[in-house]
Design a protein around this motif. Structure first.
Motif, short mmCIF file in Angstrom:
data_model
loop_
_atom_site.label_atom_id
_atom_site.label_comp_id
_atom_site.label_asym_id
_atom_site.label_seq_id
_atom_site.Cartn_x
_atom_site.Cartn_y
_atom_site.Cartn_z
N ASN A 67 0.81 -1.21 0.00
CA ASN A 67 0.00 0.00 0.00
C ASN A 67 0.85 1.28 0.00
O ASN A 67 0.63 2.18 -0.81
CB ASN A 67 -0.94 -0.02 1.21
CG ASN A 67 -1.90 1.14 1.22
OD1 ASN A 67 -2.34 1.57 0.18
ND2 ASN A 67 -2.20 1.63 2.40
N MET A 68 1.82 1.35 0.90
CA MET A 68 2.65 2.55 1.01
C MET A 68 3.51 2.74 -0.24
O MET A 68 3.62 3.86 -0.77
CB MET A 68 3.54 2.47 2.24
CG MET A 68 4.37 3.71 2.48
SD MET A 68 3.40 5.20 2.77
CE MET A 68 2.88 4.91 4.43
N LYS A 69 4.08 1.67 -0.74
CA LYS A 69 4.91 1.75 -1.94
C LYS A 69 4.08 2.21 -3.14
O LYS A 69 4.52 3.04 -3.94
CB LYS A 69 5.54 0.39 -2.22
CG LYS A 69 6.60 0.38 -3.27
CD LYS A 69 7.25 -1.00 -3.34
CE LYS A 69 8.46 -0.99 -4.22
NZ LYS A 69 9.12 -2.32 -4.23
N LEU A 70 2.87 1.68 -3.25
CA LEU A 70 1.98 2.05 -4.35
C LEU A 70 1.64 3.54 -4.29
O LEU A 70 1.67 4.24 -5.30
CB LEU A 70 0.71 1.21 -4.32
CG LEU A 70 -0.32 1.50 -5.40
CD1 LEU A 70 0.27 1.26 -6.78
CD2 LEU A 70 -1.55 0.64 -5.18
N GLN A 71 1.34 4.05 -3.10
CA GLN A 71 1.01 5.47 -2.95
C GLN A 71 2.19 6.35 -3.33
O GLN A 71 2.02 7.37 -4.03
CB GLN A 71 0.57 5.75 -1.53
CG GLN A 71 -0.77 5.14 -1.19
CD GLN A 71 -1.17 5.39 0.25
OE1 GLN A 71 -0.84 6.41 0.83
NE2 GLN A 71 -1.90 4.45 0.82
#
Length: 72
Positions: free
Chosen positions: A40-44
């Motif tokens: 999730n964080m990497k995608l954002q």
């Protein structure tokens, strides 16, 4: 020009000057499916960087949705 949705470009004969409008889900899906260990964080973060780089290069938004700053 190779865009995120290259099948659409071939189908509609989109040329370099006529960039397709994308929504955030198209960009997110592309990144999620093509980046190793995507969470999730990497995608954002990747979505934000892709947006900034696209804007710097083309002076146009990659997608119309806004980013939100959240406390984590």
């Amino acid at each position: 020009m190779k865009c995120i949705n290259c099948k659409l470009c071939k189908k509609h004969n989109i040329i370099e000057d006529d960039k397709p409008e994308l929504d955030y889900m198209t960009v997110a899906r592309y990144l999620y499916n093509n980046v190793e260990n995507c969470n999730n964080m990497k995608l954002q973060k990747l979505m934000f960087f892709a947006y900034i780089e696209y804007y710097k290069k083309y002076k146009k938004e990659l997608f119309k949705d806004d980013f939100e700053a959240w406390v984590y």
